[in-house]
Design an enzyme around this catalytic site. Structure first.
Site, PDB file in Angstrom:
ATOM      1  CG  ASP A 113      -2.167  -1.212   1.122  1.00 11.36           C
ATOM      2  OD1 ASP A 113      -2.985  -0.731   0.686  1.00 11.36           O
ATOM      3  OD2 ASP A 113      -2.262  -2.192   1.406  1.00 11.36           O
ATOM      4  CG  ASP A 162      -9.425  -2.348   0.666  1.00 15.64           C
ATOM      5  OD1 ASP A 162     -10.427  -1.750   0.527  1.00 15.64           O
ATOM      6  OD2 ASP A 162      -8.692  -2.685   0.221  1.00 15.64           O
ATOM      7  CG  ASP A 163      -5.889  -5.149  -1.341  1.00 14.67           C
ATOM      8  OD1 ASP A 163      -4.314  -5.726  -2.064  1.00 14.67           O
ATOM      9  OD2 ASP A 163      -5.744  -3.758  -1.058  1.00 14.67           O
ATOM     10  CG  ASP A 167      -8.760   2.622   3.997  1.00 14.92           C
ATOM     11  OD1 ASP A 167      -7.865   3.297   3.730  1.00 14.92           O
ATOM     12  OD2 ASP A 167      -9.338   3.271   3.398  1.00 14.92           O
ATOM     13  NE  ARG A 217      -9.836   1.451   0.259  1.00  7.34           N
ATOM     14  CZ  ARG A 217      -9.106   1.399  -0.244  1.00  7.34           C
ATOM     15  NH1 ARG A 217      -8.158   1.789  -1.434  1.00  7.34           N
ATOM     16  NH2 ARG A 217      -7.557   0.528   1.173  1.00  7.34           N
ATOM     17  CE1 TYR A 233       0.499  -0.612  -4.881  1.00  5.97           C
ATOM     18  CE2 TYR A 233      -0.081   1.195  -3.654  1.00  5.97           C
ATOM     19  CZ  TYR A 233      -0.016   0.105  -4.114  1.00  5.97           C
ATOM     20  OH  TYR A 233      -1.589  -0.428  -4.241  1.00  5.97           O
TER      21      TYR A 233
END
Length: 646
Positions: free
Chosen positions: A204, A212-213, A210, A501, A315
């Site tokens: 991320d 989420d994966d 947040d 989201r 990233y």
């Protein structure tokens, strides 16, 4: 007496019936006069005295006056005003209260009263408010504009003005929802597989909360890869119909603005209990899918699980490591997965380029802000390999979701995008014919034919052609029924990978769980819900654009004073000039035709063709790379003005 009144009314009606009349929308100018724009393309002059009775955007019926070849109109009947609710600034002068709409084409100060529930002393000169129009000069028995102040948005010196005003303008929530701290894990009757020992990882942004994966990738012995996607599971905590669920349904999406996020779910869920933090056990909805060596998708399986992310990656760090740069390095287990995911991504991208479609990479522009909301810098973030790894993984997982819902349920929340709607396909076909591109109508409306056309057009590498063709193309919409996504080149596409989201993803989670439990699916989502999701996504994007425009103006004011020169791309051409995007930071600026040449009559703008001629020679067209000098930064309209650089 009554008989005389009736005769007078009848006479007035006869005069009205015999008077030429037109209907259209008022367009104001800075010089006091305006125009009535009609649906048939006709435009009529509205003189300054008549403009005092209307506002920009009013839909009116007007009397047509003709004096020789000169035509003008006098509005006399209001059909609809777009000022039912608007954001304005307060004017207090000598005890008199008025508001000025925050609109670039409306400068009228309108008398105002304050809603009874508000305290007049709390609202001062220059404050930002939400108001509504209660009287209009064209309404029967109304003599002038009159408004009511319904809400105080922000004090004039509030540093959060750009965010608060923008959210208020689009009627979006100002704060994250709060639903307490008691969120027990629900018993949903699902058997959860224990994945806590598996080396899942997240990638991320550095400041993302947040998450989420999470991913796990293995190289298959027979070639290809097995990709496991673990997705945060807010429906494990939030029951359908719960207050938090109803609020999430209303909000539809988390709003992401520079320096501020307004979450769809309570922060206790979005940033804590559901977020896949490193080292924390979390309930997840997961999918294990096979990606063949050629990048095509194989078998897939959805299941409920409990997982623990074993590495929180960023990233840029991942991209640097894979490209042999920087000092960061993962441990061996994660490192092998990252290499495998890179190879999977390249194969998957190649497959989509041949069998589906791939978006052109465009950079993201990131605002660095201080605590007061001042812009310190604007950074360009390219779509590097790590971004593409996550993007390709999510596209693959969402394609599997679409297949599952279409096959096992028959409905869900799908993203449907048709390149050309039926009412624009013929116009697009005619336009392409003018460019010596002969296509059948089916090539614009059939997915397989369109993919062939799109690849052929991209091979021409014609920025003007791409820009002109976009005028005929449609937008992505939410649909309860499966449908093609022309932008991705896929037969169906349904997202489930961002349930923290996106409310549509929560809906799809619940449907997937029904399939896993063997339960009958509920009725399909209503048209009302899919339309609301589509509209809220549109408003969120407008809000993000508006806040960025405000910050761009503040950040680039010194550059405008110095008339700094920037590289730019022409993104739009209209009758008044052209709009450009600055390559260095993503800001958009308007270049008025009068700034292109000292003699305005020598500038010919063809907005339909997207071309501009100066002194008979073509100088600019859509998609061109140009150099412009900023000349003005107007905070009151959040707009930048530029001129062609010498």
């Amino acid at each position: 007496m009554l008989q005389n009144n009736a005769l007078l009314a009848q006479l007035k009606q006869q005069i009205r019936d015999n008077t030429p009349r037109v209907t259209g929308v008022i367009k104001a100018t800075e010089k006091g006069f305006g125009f009535l724009e009609c649906e048939d393309g006709a435009s009529y002059f509205v003189p300054p005295p008549a403009m005092k009775k209307v506002l920009h955007g009013d839909r009116v019926e007007a009397v047509l006056h003709e004096e020789g070849e000169r035509k003008s109109v006098e509005p006399d009947t209001l059909i609809e005003s777009n000022m039912q609710r608007f954001v304005a600034r307060v004017q207090k002068r000598d005890g008199r209260l008025a508001v000025v709409p925050d609109h670039p084409s409306i400068k009228t100060a309108m008398k105002a009263r304050i809603k009874r529930s508000l305290e007049e002393d709390a609202i001062g000169d220059g404050d930002w408010v939400v108001a509504r129009l209660v009287r209009h000069p064209l309404k029967p028995d109304d003599r002038a504009f009159f408004t009511q102040i319904d809400e105080l948005v922000a004090k004039t010196d509030d540093p959060a003005v750009p965010w608060r005003v923008t959210l208020a303008r689009h009627a979006l929530e100002q704060e994250c929802p709060d639903a307490g701290n008691d969120w027990p894990l629900r018993d949903e009757g699902l058997e959860r597989e224990d994945l806590t020992a598996e080396p899942f990882f997240t990638i991320d942004g550095e400041k993302t909360r947040d998450m989420d994966d999470a991913l796990r990738v293995e190289v298959r012995e027979d070639g290809g890869w097995r990709l496991s996607v673990a997705i945060a599971d807010p429906t494990a905590y939030v029951e359908e119909g719960h207050a938090a669920d109803l609020e999430a349904r209303t909000r539809a999406f988390t709003v992401y603005l520079p320096g501020q996020n307004v979450t769809m779910l309570p922060e206790q869920l979005a940033d804590d209990l559901c977020s896949l933090h490193e080292g924390q056990e979390r309930p997840v909805l997961a999918c294990s899918l096979d990606v063949n060596a050629d990048g095509s998708l194989g078998d897939y399986q959805f299941f409920a699980a409990t997982a623990r992310s074993q590495a929180r990656l960023v990233y840029d760090n991942v991209s640097d490591w894979l490209e042999g740069q920087g000092n960061w390095a993962p441990d061996d287990t994660i490192g092998e997965q990252l290499k495998a995911l890179r190879d999977l991504t390249e194969a998957r991208t190649a497959w989509r380029q041949e069998h589906a479609l791939v978006f052109k990479d465009r950079p993201d522009y990131v605002f660095d802000l201080d605590e007061a909301g001042n812009v310190l810098a604007i950074r360009t973030e390219e779509r590097r390999i790590a971004n593409r790894m996550i993007e390709e993984s999510m596209i693959a997982a969402n394609a599997c979701c679409a297949a599952l819902l279409a096959d096992k349920v028959g409905h869900g929340i799908f993203n449907v995008h048709r390149a050309f709607e039926d009412d624009k396909a013929e116009a697009a076909q005619s336009f392409l014919a003018t460019q010596d591109i002969a296509v059948e109508r089916e090539a614009l409306t059939d997915l397989s034919r369109y993919k062939e056309l799109k690849r052929a057009l991209e091979s021409r590498d014609d920025a003007w052609l791409d820009a002109r063709l976009r005028k005929f193309q449609g937008f992505t919409a939410m649909s309860a029924q499966p449908g093609p996504h022309f932008g991705l080149g896929l037969a169906a596409y349904a997202t489930w990978t961002s349930p923290i989201r996106k409310y549509g993803d929560m809906v799809n989670h619940r449907l997937i769980k029904r399939v896993l439990k063997g339960e009958q699916a509920p009725k399909e989502a209503s048209v009302e819900l899919t339309e609301q999701l589509t509209e809220r996504r549109r408003l969120n994007r407008l809000a993000e654009r508006d806040v960025k425009d405000w910050l761009y103006v503040r950040y680039l004011t010194p550059a405008a004073k110095q008339q700094d020169v920037f590289d730019a791309e022409i993104i739009a051409i209209n009758r008044g000039g052209m709009r450009v995007r600055l390559t260095a930071n993503g800001a958009t600026a308007f270049v008025p035709a009068p700034l292109m040449h000292a003699d305005r009559d020598k500038v010919v703008v063809d907005d339909k063709e997207g071309r501009i001629q100066i002194e008979g020679e073509e100088r600019f067209k859509l998609g061109d790379a140009v150099r412009v000098a900023l000349t003005e930064a107007k905070e009151e309209t959040r707009s930048l003005v530029a001129q062609p650089a010498a």
